[in-house]
Write an enzyme that holds these catalytic residues in place. Sequence first.
Site, PDB file in Angstrom:
ATOM      1  N   ASP A  52       0.785  -1.284   0.092  1.00 56.18           N
ATOM      2  CA  ASP A  52      -0.021  -0.070  -0.123  1.00 56.18           C
ATOM      3  C   ASP A  52       0.992   1.306  -0.066  1.00 56.18           C
ATOM      4  OD1 ASP A  52       0.759  -0.649   2.665  1.00 56.18           O
ATOM      5  OD2 ASP A  52      -0.441   1.316   3.478  1.00 56.18           O
TER       6      ASP A  52
ATOM      7  N   GLU B 155       0.081  -1.042   5.576  1.00 51.58           N
ATOM      8  CA  GLU B 155       1.094  -0.472   6.404  1.00 51.58           C
ATOM      9  C   GLU B 155       1.098   0.788   6.949  1.00 51.58           C
ATOM     10  OE1 GLU B 155       5.193   0.712   7.817  1.00 51.58           O
ATOM     11  OE2 GLU B 155       3.945   1.226   6.065  1.00 51.58           O
TER      12      GLU B 155
END
Length: 411
Positions: free
Chosen positions: A83, A178
């Site tokens: 991400d 994350e």
Amino acid sequence: MIDKQKLINRFISYVTVDTESDPESNTTPSTAKQWDLANALVEELKEIGMQDVTIDENAYIMATLPSNIDKEVPTIGFISHFDTTPDFTGKDVNPQIIENYSGQDIVLNEKENIILSPNDFEDLLLYKGQTLITTDGTTLLGADDKAGIAEIISAMEYLIKNPEIPHGKIRVGFTPDEEIGRGAHKFDVSKFGADWAYTMDGSQIGELEYENFNAAGAVVTVKGKIVHPGYAKGKMVNSMYIATDYINSLPRLETPEHTEDRQGFFHLYSIKGEVDSTKLQYIIRDHDREQFEARKEMMLKLASELNSQFEKEIITVEIKDQYFNMREKIEPVMHIVDIAEEAMKEAGITPLIKPIRGGTDGSQLSFMGLPCPNIFAGGHNFHGRYEYIPVESMQKAIEVIVKISKLVATK
């Protein structure tokens, strides 16, 4: 060692897929578009010859490179996240490739006069003569942490194609979310099955980190009273003024823009207010556990002091711990840091061992039973339009992964 153009192509294929995460979402992954890259990574891992390639219902990816030696050695892992931060847009990333960087200003966007300059970012001068990948000035790049993914996959591919290099069993893992603090929340440490791992999620070449902030989030809510302003005397309570008192009562110089190294801070990152109600959102950070606890207590005590001025409680503070300093989990197994340091030196890299002014999946994973120091991925200026990465740093990161794998197998 690693084909430069193939590495560039691999990295660009990742960063041009929008994988921005969303802190307001309750799903995992937090955005459906993260599946686009996750599913592609699964296929790529299979294509290069990795075994036991899996992706679960939350988009956590794991794969195995089986041992090619006869003796028993520890199983190690390498982990990155796919991400990108919601701090700046990752949609329609248009990377620019600057070959043989001259050390001068780089025009990212001529139309908007956006310049990447060594006058602002001195680290650029470390990479004169190298190949840089930059943004076009309108998005972030996504090297955090798609560089780490490119490096791990490239290293695994290299080991598969060069079976004469000894290595034990290696596990790789790629995670969603994350950037919003949830990357390790649903990571199955038992299934991963490694004795220890490394996150490839650092910045400048040479970085090796095994301590990070203790971290918490705080929401301060101030309740006011709205009445007609023409008849408000003695009746109106303006929550925004009280919120301002709260803000100004915290140590003004203990904020991100005034701190460095191991200094902690209070960071006010959001204010939403009206007369009737104001909400302040903070993050609290400190490397020292006792000082971290003292910071949380300070926020609660301040609310209590301000509440004492009113007939009823109008300020509430909700604090939630996010992660802790992994140093206490790494120090008992410092040989895993020593191995990474040795690998860097063998690769001709000067290790830069320093505390992380932030957190990685590794900090949470370490407390979940998987000790997990952090290694450089090579990028700079994460989370914004000035992000860039030298391709040569990515190549060195791949070399470090390969050397760590060999050292574990031959010690």
